[in-house]
Scaffold this active site. Structure first.
Site, PDB file in Angstrom:
ATOM      1  CD1 TRP A 365      39.775  51.969  44.752  1.00 33.25           C
ATOM      2  CD2 TRP A 365      37.669  52.793  44.628  1.00 33.25           C
ATOM      3  NE1 TRP A 365      39.257  51.560  45.935  1.00 33.25           N
ATOM      4  CE2 TRP A 365      38.066  52.258  45.813  1.00 33.25           C
ATOM      5  CE3 TRP A 365      36.509  53.432  44.498  1.00 33.25           C
ATOM      6  CZ2 TRP A 365      37.171  52.211  46.934  1.00 33.25           C
ATOM      7  CZ3 TRP A 365      35.649  53.257  45.421  1.00 33.25           C
ATOM      8  CH2 TRP A 365      35.775  52.548  46.705  1.00 33.25           C
ATOM      9  CG  ASP A 366      43.983  52.890  45.955  1.00 39.01           C
ATOM     10  OD1 ASP A 366      43.761  52.121  45.152  1.00 39.01           O
ATOM     11  OD2 ASP A 366      44.268  52.729  47.118  1.00 39.01           O
ATOM     12  CD  GLU A 504      38.137  44.516  46.458  1.00 41.97           C
ATOM     13  OE1 GLU A 504      38.677  44.600  47.542  1.00 41.97           O
ATOM     14  OE2 GLU A 504      38.862  44.873  45.283  1.00 41.97           O
ATOM     15  CE  LYS A 624      39.229  44.210  51.490  1.00 46.15           C
ATOM     16  NZ  LYS A 624      39.826  43.958  49.995  1.00 46.15           N
ATOM     17  CD  GLN A 625      36.317  49.205  50.649  1.00 44.51           C
ATOM     18  OE1 GLN A 625      37.019  50.277  50.934  1.00 44.51           O
ATOM     19  NE2 GLN A 625      36.860  48.641  49.377  1.00 44.51           N
TER      20      GLN A 625
END
Length: 815
Positions: A365-366, A504, A624-625
């Protein structure tokens, strides 16, 4: 050389060589080659790699008794090798009679070493000095380029100088086809030989060639090389290379006289083509013809620098100081991966650029972090990248149908065909165990595709795209979300269950065998946004086009009528006065952050640490984020508040600030995107805290703060995101309703910058920020002026004029 345009490394440090190779990669959007020393083969210290955008191959590996398929971006034949040694007659650095050793930076004779990347001109230069015990020296200065004008050409220009001796220098140039994908340690147990069918040959005009093909995807690959030399003050060019063929490599060898004051120059020019290239016939014929017709190095360099100069003008972003130097490096790598050449290719945004083999070169998805920058500089590249998604829309529809859903389910990891390429298992290098990989449940990638379509069309005014390919993608993603939403009588809400969010870390509930989580807030809110925008788009479409599109995808009005209801009643969980990451997040245990920090130091990959201990991050409020905060990256504060109101919630400043504070304390930043998002959000919530995260985002790759990941490929989304942090984050820039909307939230460290934008039909709109003032200049043309909205006021900057706008000092709310 201006320091702001030079990225230099002094001395030779074997332990950092792979990191430097990634950061010194050269590319042109078609292919890229890592910054490895041409004298050195692949091994523990060095990893040369060349990658063509979109060149993938699939192999099957055996993992714990299971057959596992993986599709990889292929490491192509190595065109770099050029090694050298002093020949028997020479009295230069060497052990005495007989050929001296092949000299490399790893040899004990290395006395000096420096390399520098010229960002302005797109070249990498290395200077090595070798000296033996008698004080005899050989200096090697080498410049390389991967041509930004002609995307199929690359070249090495090497100058050899002797001091204190004379003799002969043996130089061997090679195209090596015996390569594997072995650049990522945790993949090395898996199948990695992607090439087969090698053939080599020579041509009358002093060129040599190698061709091969990929094992499964059957992509033909051809490289041709021309190696020429000149020696002495007169640059005598009569030194003919002797070719030698091997089954998987082809060599050219030169014997050159060398003496003090009489340098030897060797130029190696290479052409690379694949069978995916249009209008070429045979890749081999194209490669041989291109290298035979290529100009001499000096002319190649001039045209290469001209192409880079034009590109820098289109993507101008000037920030003073060290931050600006790093941003320029980031922009350099974005442009090398996604250049104007990319617009003509069938490729997406590889998460690690064309710089290494991590993530197998897949598209995630970057683009969500890349396209907002490109939209305002190289919109034709953005459109080409969206076309990659459109061509794979049928695969996304098939994937949805396979799980019993309507619409399009885009894969979390995409490669050549658009099918799901996420691994079924992944290795935890800390424990050595292979574990199930559930990240394929990140269906929010479909919302990213729709968001990128909308943002591109808002920035460019490209209604032709919006009403055709864009509408097809947006409607099919909306259809998937509508069919994924299930009604819950007890909540009086629709729910989306069994997904994984951007975080994630959390892929299941504690002690549950069932994969996925319910009501991930990021997923639900973005799904609601897609449903609302898709409905709005259908109302705006010309009636004939709307009927045609609905017939084409077999969508009826009754199904669409449900979209509006779902977009207003999707469930957004809360706990203790903050927005929950997903339903039940507040019931998870708290982690002993201080204790884990003391025990392990770097706990960014907390998931691996806990799994190695026999625990799981699924049990803890640890991210994680923080994907809830991602909503603050995608939407301005006012737009986000409006989205929540549509969903039946009041998102006031106090609730948002409490939510931000909550997740800041519970995030390990295991992703390079995490610090970027934190900086973006904190710039409007806690300005004094934002720079810490911004600085971390800036140095993420250059300092390799993730601990060994950058050497496997740069993090393209994070690099582009830092550029966009200046372009949109600091200015609050939005492009909608045919206007530039501004809501500045600058940091003291980034309070002065300049950028050049393409907005709608205007090229080269110039924005300059100076303290509390913003200057907008519009180049002269016959077009209407640029409309600007700032702090509730509207302005028009006419072509051929400039205007200074005073910035309000208290604008936390955005536009």
């Amino acid at each position: 050389m201006a320091r702001g345009w030079i990225w230099a490394y002094e001395g030779y440090e074997p332990g950092k060589e792979r990191l430097r190779e990634a950061l010194c990669t050269l590319g042109n959007g078609y292919f890229a080659t890592r910054g490895a020393a041409p004298e050195t083969p692949a091994g523990a210290t060095h990893y040369p790699g060349t990658y063509v955008a979109g060149c993938y191959n699939r192999l099957t590996s055996s993992v714990q008794g299971r057959q596992v398929e993986n599709e990889d971006m292929v490491n192509l034949p190595d065109w770099l090798p050029l090694r050298y040694r002093i020949h028997p007659a020479g009295a230069g650095p060497g052990p005495g009679p007989g050929p001296g050793p092949w000299l490399t930076p790893d040899h004990a004779y290395l006395a000096e070493h420096r390399q520098w990347l010229d960002l302005r001109g797109g070249t990498l230069t290395r200077r090595s000095v070798y000296e033996d015990g008698a004080g005899r020296r050989l200096t090697v200065e080498q410049e390389r380029l991967v041509h930004m004008g002609d995307p199929h050409l690359a070249a090495l220009h090497t100058v050899f100088s002797a001091e204190g001796w004379s003799g002969e220098l043996e130089v061997e140039a090679v195209i090596d086809g015996d390569v594997r994908n072995s650049g990522v340690a945790r993949y090395r147990e898996l199948a990695n030989r992607h090439l087969t069918g090698w053939e080599t040959g020579t041509e009358p005009k002093s060129s040599v060639w190698l061709r091969c093909r990929t094992v499964e995807s059957d992509i033909g690959i051809a490289l041709a090389a021309r190696t020429v030399a000149s020696c002495g003050p007169e640059r005598n060019g009569d030194h003919r290379a002797e070719p030698r063929q091997e089954p998987r490599a082809v060599h050219q060898t030169l014997m050159l006289p060398l003496a003090p004051g009489s340098d030897a120059v060797v130029d190696k020019t290479v052409a690379l083509f694949t069978s995916r290239d249009p209008a070429i016939g045979s890749p081999l014929r194209a490669a041989v013809s291109a290298v035979d017709g290529a100009p001499v190095y000096s002319r190649l360099l001039v045209s290469h620098r001209k192409a880079w100069a034009d590109l820098w003008q289109q993507a101008r972003l000037e920030v003073p100081g060290e931050a600006g130097r790093i941003l320029r490096l980031h922009l350099f790598h974005v442009l090398q991966t996604l250049s104007p050449h990319t617009a003509e290719l069938d490729v997406g945004v590889p998460a690690r650029g064309l710089h290494g083999e991590a993530y197998r070169g897949h598209v995630f998805w970057d683009e969500l972090f890349v396209l907002p920058f490109l939209n305002l500089h190289l919109p034709e590249v953005s459109r080409g990248l969206l076309d990659y998604r459109h061509r794979r829309l049928p695969a996304a529809v098939d994937a949805a149908r396979a799980v019993g859903r309507n619409g399009a389910m885009y894969p979390w990891q995409s490669a050549d065909e658009g099918r799901e390429e996420t691994q079924e298992v992944h290795l935890n290098p800390r424990s050595g165990r292979w574990l199930p990989d559930r990240s394929r449940l990140q269906h929010h990638v479909g919302s990213a595709v729709a968001y990128n379509v909308w943002q591109y069309c808002q920035a460019t005014g490209d209604t032709e795209y919006l009403y055709s390919k864009g509408a097809e993608m947006m409607l099919q993603v909306a259809r998937f979300w509508a069919d994924s939403a299930v009604w819950d009588d007890s909540l009086g809400r629709y729910r989306i269950r069994g997904v994984v969010g951007p975080d994630e870390y959390h892929d299941a509930y504690p002690d549950s065998d069932e994969a996925g989580l319910d009501d991930n807030t990021y997923t639900n809110v973005t799904a609601a946004w897609v449903l609302a925008r898709a409905g709005e788009l259908c109302r705006d479409l010309p009636a004939s086009r709307c009927r045609q599109l609905l017939d084409q995808i077999r969508l009826d009005r009754e199904e669409m009528d449900r979209w509006d209801d779902i977009s207003r009643r999707l469930y957004v969980p809360h706990h203790r006065g903050v927005i929950s990451q997903f339903a039940g997040y507040g019931d998870l245990a708290e982690l002993d952050w201080e204790g884990y920090g003391e025990r392990y130091g770097n706990i960014r990959r907390l998931d691996r640490i806990l799994e190695a201990e026999g625990d799981t991050v699924n049990r803890y409020q640890a991210s994680k984020q923080a994907d809830v905060l991602m909503l603050g990256y995608l939407f301005s504060p006012k737009e986000l508040a409006a989205l929540f109101r549509r969903l039946g919630h009041e998102l006031d400043d106090e609730t948002w600030r409490a939510t931000v504070d909550y997740y800041v304390k519970r995030t390990s930043h295991g992703s390079t995107l995490s610090s970027l998002v934190h900086a973006w959000v904190l710039a409007r919530v806690h300005r004094d805290d934002a720079w810490v995260y911004c600085e971390e985002a800036l140095i993420g790759d250059v300092a390799d703060i993730q601990g060994g990941t950058t050497e496997e490929g740069i993090h393209l989304g994070a690099m582009a995101g830092t550029l966009d942090f200046v372009q949109r984050g600091m200015t609050g820039l939005e492009t909608r309703d045919d206007a530039l909307w501004l809501a500045p939230a600058t940091l003291p460290q980034l309070s002065k910058f300049r950028m050049r934008l393409r907005f709608r039909r205007h090229w080269d709109v110039d924005l300059r920020l100076r303290a509390e003032r913003l200057r907008i200049a519009v180049p002269d043309s016959e077009r209407p002026g640029v409309r600007v909205k700032l702090d509730g006021s509207a302005y028009v900057v006419e072509p051929g004029t400039a205007r200074w706008l005073e910035l309000p000092t208290d604008m936390p709310g955005g536009s």
